[in-house]
Design a protein around this motif. Structure first.
Motif, PDB file in Angstrom:
ATOM      1  N   VAL A  92       0.883  -1.175   0.000  1.00 21.83           N
ATOM      2  CA  VAL A  92       0.000   0.000   0.000  1.00 21.83           C
ATOM      3  C   VAL A  92       0.916   1.218   0.000  1.00 21.83           C
ATOM      4  CG1 VAL A  92      -1.912  -1.135   1.197  1.00 21.83           C
ATOM      5  CG2 VAL A  92      -0.191   0.131   2.511  1.00 21.83           C
ATOM      6  N   GLY A  93       0.424   2.330  -0.504  1.00 22.70           N
ATOM      7  CA  GLY A  93       1.237   3.544  -0.533  1.00 22.70           C
ATOM      8  C   GLY A  93       0.399   4.764  -0.824  1.00 22.70           C
ATOM      9  N   ASP A  94       1.047   5.902  -0.754  1.00 18.84           N
ATOM     10  CA  ASP A  94       0.354   7.181  -0.916  1.00 18.84           C
ATOM     11  C   ASP A  94       1.329   8.200  -1.472  1.00 18.84           C
ATOM     12  OD1 ASP A  94      -1.324   9.363  -0.774  1.00 18.84           O
ATOM     13  OD2 ASP A  94      -1.133   9.611   1.401  1.00 18.84           O
ATOM     14  N   LEU A  95       0.898   8.943  -2.497  1.00 19.67           N
ATOM     15  CA  LEU A  95       1.666  10.059  -3.042  1.00 19.67           C
ATOM     16  C   LEU A  95       0.978  11.358  -2.699  1.00 19.67           C
ATOM     17  CD1 LEU A  95       2.751   8.926  -6.635  1.00 19.67           C
ATOM     18  CD2 LEU A  95       4.178   9.197  -4.615  1.00 19.67           C
ATOM     19  N   THR A  96       1.763  12.429  -2.511  1.00 23.58           N
ATOM     20  CA  THR A  96       1.194  13.737  -2.219  1.00 23.58           C
ATOM     21  C   THR A  96       0.431  14.259  -3.435  1.00 23.58           C
ATOM     22  OG1 THR A  96       3.265  14.777  -2.922  1.00 23.58           O
ATOM     23  CG2 THR A  96       2.976  14.363  -0.568  1.00 23.58           C
ATOM     24  N   GLY A  97      -0.561  15.089  -3.169  1.00 25.26           N
ATOM     25  CA  GLY A  97      -1.313  15.719  -4.242  1.00 25.26           C
ATOM     26  C   GLY A  97      -2.615  15.009  -4.545  1.00 25.26           C
TER      27      GLY A  97
END
Length: 483
Positions: free
Chosen positions: A305-310
């Motif tokens: 799982v992961g997350d990028l800004t914006g």
């Protein structure tokens, strides 16, 4: 002012003075209240919604100013006493720095409205003092005849003026139209002209009267309303298009499976996997969160799982790039730690700088061995025998934050029945400092212990956290170890 003779109706009787006074008082009160609203409506010029609201306030202000002017003329006529009343009106509705530019160019309220009469029998022209001010013309030069009037009118509007005057004098039609003039000071003004022919006792046109109102500021405000409204609608269409593209891209990139997934498809120690995406409650745009589960060539499984800004297409596009690279490197056999290092290098070299957090796990079913690494991300939660705790996180900074960052990895042996929960920080972030609070998830441990499948566990998490007002999107993935 108009003559007492009209082409098709008798002169109306003026309303009672007390009624007009009451209307003037109401207009002043409305104008003062509107000024207060305008002062509170100071917005950033980049805010299309705010620009539209401010333009509507300006337009309403011009409309009230014109209404006050006409009521003042109706009450007193064009006398010195009326001008004193207009001055009191101006004092009751003071201007502030938020007043639109150019409002003072039109002069006082009364100077924006003037009257004229052209006698066709004697060629006499009678202009009110206010009309001279509207045209910027000296009273010493006298009023302009109907033949002279087109010389100060825009070339594009001359045919319209000629048609209105001809229809009035020849066909007896009332005049109601607008045209633009150029004053001697080169100022351009928009005038609204209303008039009627005046008939003699034989029914022939003897003269023409008209009231001309300077509506330049009013039309400018109306244009501002239209332009700001169009700009707002344009931005909304762009936002809707971007949202649709982001959703389509996300749906194309995230795993196609719904419900439960079993990896690998045979043998002991297989994983029962379920996942869910929760959109943000505060943003209409899709974020850069992802989840994934993939069977690798050697029989092990990838969980991430992961997350990028914006938000929006930019974030979703970067997420698609990063997730594609992650899958490719995992299939090529890279361990989670080195894999994170390559993702960090890839994110550094993207055209659109961004930061990301991620956790990557490689599970070997034969030995029930979990090897995992993280980059500034909440650690996976391990639930066993009705209790839960976060795994001890190896070293790892945010993706894209540091050049040539090193990422450690940790290993542990799982047991049959264990449950792993991976999530992005948008799921449980609750306090004002941005700390990730996992206590709510850990409190679900007794419920997880009685769940029949990973899908049931995800359903419990969504029921607990799905209705909360999150500032960011979130993903959750649950994996239960088979026997």
């Amino acid at each position: 002012m108009p003559s007492h003779l009209f082409a098709d109706r008798p002169a109306p009787q003026p309303p009672e003075r007390g009624t007009v006074d009451a209307l003037i008082t109401q207009t002043r009160r409305l104008r003062g209240g509107l000024d207060a609203v305008r002062r509170e409506a100071l917005v950033d010029d980049d805010d299309a919604q705010g620009r539209w609201q401010r333009a509507l306030c300006d337009l309403a202000a011009h409309q009230l100013d014109d209404l006050g002017c006409h009521l003042g003329q109706l009450r007193e006529g064009l006398t010195a006493e009326e001008e004193d009343a207009a001055a009191l009106t101006a004092e009751a509705s003071p201007r502030d720095e938020s007043s639109p530019p150019g409002e003072a160019d039109g002069g006082s309220l009364l100077s924006r409205v003037g009257s004229a009469e052209w006698n066709l029998l004697t060629d006499e022209v009678s202009w009110s003092q206010e009309l001279f001010e509207v045209f910027g013309r000296s009273p010493e030069n006298g009023g302009m005849s109907l033949d002279e009037l087109p010389t100060v009118v825009f070339a594009e509007d001359q045919a319209l003026l000629t048609a209105m005057v001809t229809a009035c004098l020849v066909d007896g039609r009332p005049i109601d139209g607008e045209f633009r003039i150029v004053r001697p000071d080169q100022g351009v003004r928009t005038l609204h002209m209303m008039g009627e022919p005046v008939l003699d006792s034989d029914g022939c046109t003897a003269s023409m009267w008209a009231v001309l109102r300077d509506v330049s500021e009013l039309r400018r405000s109306q244009r501002a309303v239209r332009e700001s409204r169009d700009s707002l609608q344009h931005e909304r269409r762009i936002a809707q298009t971007e949202h649709r593209l982001a959703v389509e891209l996300q749906e194309a990139v995230l795993p196609p499976w719904r419900g439960s997934l079993r990896l690998p498809h045979g043998g002991p120690g297989a994983l029962d996997i379920a996942a869910h995406y929760l959109p943000s409650a505060s943003s209409a745009l899709i974020g850069g969160d992802w989840y994934d589960a993939l069977e690798l060539p050697d029989g092990s499984s990838l969980l991430t799982v992961g997350d990028l800004t914006g938000h929006g297409v930019t974030a979703t596009g970067a997420m698609a790039m990063l997730l594609g690279a992650l899958r490719g490197m995992a299939v090529a056999g890279l361990e989670p730690g080195p894999l994170m290092g390559h993702l960090n290098q890839l994110l550094e070299q993207t055209v659109q700088p961004a930061l990301g957090s991620a956790v990557c796990c490689r599970y070997e079913p034969a030995r029930r061995r979990l090897t995992w690494s993280q980059a500034g991300h909440p650690a996976p939660l391990l639930f066993r025998d009705g209790t839960g705790h976060p795994l001890g996180a190896p070293e790892g900074v945010l993706l894209g934050a540091t050049h040539a960052a090193a990422y450690g990895q940790a290993e542990l042996t799982l047991r049959a029945g264990d449950l792993l929960v991976l999530h992005t920080d948008g799921l449980t972030r609750q306090n004002a400092w941005g700390d990730t609070q996992q206590r709510g998830l850990l409190d679900l441990a007794p419920l997880f212990d009685g769940a029949r499948s990973a899908q049931d566990c995800v359903r419990m998490i969504v029921e607990e956290f799905g209705e909360r007002a999150r500032e960011d999107d979130a993903c959750v993935l649950a994996a239960r170890i088979g026997s």
